[in-house]
Design a protein around this motif. Structure first.
Motif, short mmCIF file in Angstrom:
data_model
loop_
_atom_site.label_atom_id
_atom_site.label_comp_id
_atom_site.label_asym_id
_atom_site.label_seq_id
_atom_site.Cartn_x
_atom_site.Cartn_y
_atom_site.Cartn_z
N ARG A 20 -39.62 39.39 5.73
CA ARG A 20 -38.38 39.83 5.07
C ARG A 20 -37.63 40.85 5.92
NH1 ARG A 20 -41.49 39.24 0.07
NH2 ARG A 20 -40.50 37.58 -1.15
N ALA A 21 -38.38 41.70 6.60
CA ALA A 21 -37.75 42.75 7.41
C ALA A 21 -37.16 42.21 8.70
CB ALA A 21 -38.77 43.84 7.71
N ASN A 22 -37.61 41.02 9.12
CA ASN A 22 -37.15 40.43 10.38
C ASN A 22 -36.78 38.97 10.14
OD1 ASN A 22 -38.12 42.70 12.44
ND2 ASN A 22 -39.77 42.37 10.96
N PRO A 23 -35.68 38.72 9.41
CA PRO A 23 -35.39 37.36 8.94
C PRO A 23 -34.88 36.38 9.99
CG PRO A 23 -33.62 38.86 8.33
CD PRO A 23 -34.73 39.71 8.90
N LEU A 24 -34.45 36.87 11.15
CA LEU A 24 -33.98 35.94 12.18
C LEU A 24 -35.21 35.34 12.86
CD1 LEU A 24 -31.64 34.59 13.64
CD2 LEU A 24 -31.77 36.42 15.35
N ALA A 25 -35.57 34.13 12.43
CA ALA A 25 -36.80 33.50 12.88
C ALA A 25 -36.53 32.45 13.94
CB ALA A 25 -37.51 32.85 11.68
N THR A 26 -37.58 32.09 14.67
CA THR A 26 -37.52 30.98 15.62
C THR A 26 -38.21 29.78 14.96
OG1 THR A 26 -37.60 32.49 17.50
CG2 THR A 26 -38.08 30.18 17.94
N LEU A 27 -37.43 28.76 14.65
CA LEU A 27 -37.95 27.55 14.01
C LEU A 27 -38.23 26.52 15.09
CD1 LEU A 27 -38.51 25.55 11.72
CD2 LEU A 27 -36.05 25.28 11.43
N ILE A 28 -39.51 26.18 15.24
CA ILE A 28 -39.94 25.27 16.30
C ILE A 28 -40.36 23.95 15.67
CG2 ILE A 28 -41.58 24.93 18.19
CD1 ILE A 28 -41.84 28.05 18.21
N SER A 29 -39.77 22.88 16.16
CA SER A 29 -40.06 21.55 15.63
C SER A 29 -40.31 20.59 16.79
CB SER A 29 -38.90 21.05 14.76
OG SER A 29 -37.69 21.00 15.52
N GLN A 78 -40.92 37.82 14.54
CA GLN A 78 -41.33 38.91 15.42
C GLN A 78 -41.02 40.24 14.76
OE1 GLN A 78 -42.59 38.90 18.97
NE2 GLN A 78 -43.08 40.89 18.10
N GLY A 79 -42.03 41.10 14.65
CA GLY A 79 -41.84 42.41 14.05
C GLY A 79 -41.75 43.51 15.10
N GLU A 80 -42.31 44.68 14.78
CA GLU A 80 -42.27 45.81 15.71
C GLU A 80 -42.98 45.45 17.02
OE1 GLU A 80 -40.73 48.63 15.45
OE2 GLU A 80 -40.09 48.46 13.36
#
Length: 207
Positions: A20-29, A78-80
């Motif tokens: 939730r704190a880092n919503p820009l995710a890398t979606l790998i398919s 990815q977080g801190e």
């Protein structure tokens, strides 16, 4: 993901908090042309057991089209993270047998992707995503602030996606493998350098 036992994070609530704190995710398919990665802001719901991720992609993005995703997808959050200098270790002065490393937190979320090409669903998703990220502004912007015909046009250019998560893998590499005196000296060094977030993570996971 290489995951030594002492770096493993199994708490679903902790992993959800990072997502939730880092919503820009890398979606790998994986599709007809091999591996594909898209960077997409995703909203997490609390649906059991691992949650669901909801978002949208441009209609021009082939990700949503039939036959473009084979099997499960991997979503990386990815977080801190922080470079760790050997200068922060107490043992540097004792024997000098220290090397740099990188501390970080990350969640790998696996699941099945569903395409939702429904303007009403996408409007609801975009409105929810906007509300979350506008919440801290003095005058939050809402989708309804824009002209209705403009929003209708914009909705036609995007397609909804939902990922039902089947498993989560968390990695908190925050100096758990260092002796207590090195962790203590590193916490002090990071706080002095203006990095209280990583210092706090190390402190929270001291053995």
């Amino acid at each position: 993901m290489y995951l030594p036992k002492h770096f493993a994070e199994d708490d679903v609530a902790e992993m959800h908090a990072l997502m939730r704190a880092n919503p820009l995710a890398t979606l790998i398919s994986h599709g007809p042309d091999g591996l594909n990665a898209n960077h997409i802001p995703l909203l997490l719901s609390d649906a059991e057991p691992c949650g669901k991720l909801q978002g949208h992609v441009a209609r021009a993005n082939p990700l949503w089209k039939p036959g473009q995703v084979a099997g499960e997808v991997l979503v990386v959050f990815q977080g801190e993270e922080s470079y760790i200098s050997p200068s922060g270790y107490a043992t540097k002065a004792e024997h000098g047998k220290v090397v740099p490393t990188w501390n970080y937190t990350a969640v790998h979320a696996y699941g099945q992707l569903t395409v939702i090409d429904d303007p009403a669903w996408v409007l609801k998703q975009v409105s929810a995503l906007t509300a979350v990220h506008e919440a801290d502004f003095p005058q939050p912007w809402a989708v309804s602030d824009a002209p209705a015909d403009y929003i209708e046009k914009m909705l036609g250019a995007i397609v909804g996606i939902e990922i039902t998560l089947t498993r989560l893998v968390g990695k908190w590499k925050v100096s758990q493998n260092q002796p207590a005196d090195n962790r203590a000296s590193l916490i002090a060094a990071l706080e002095k350098a203006g990095n209280p977030a990583m210092a706090g993570l190390i402190r929270a996971r001291q053995q």
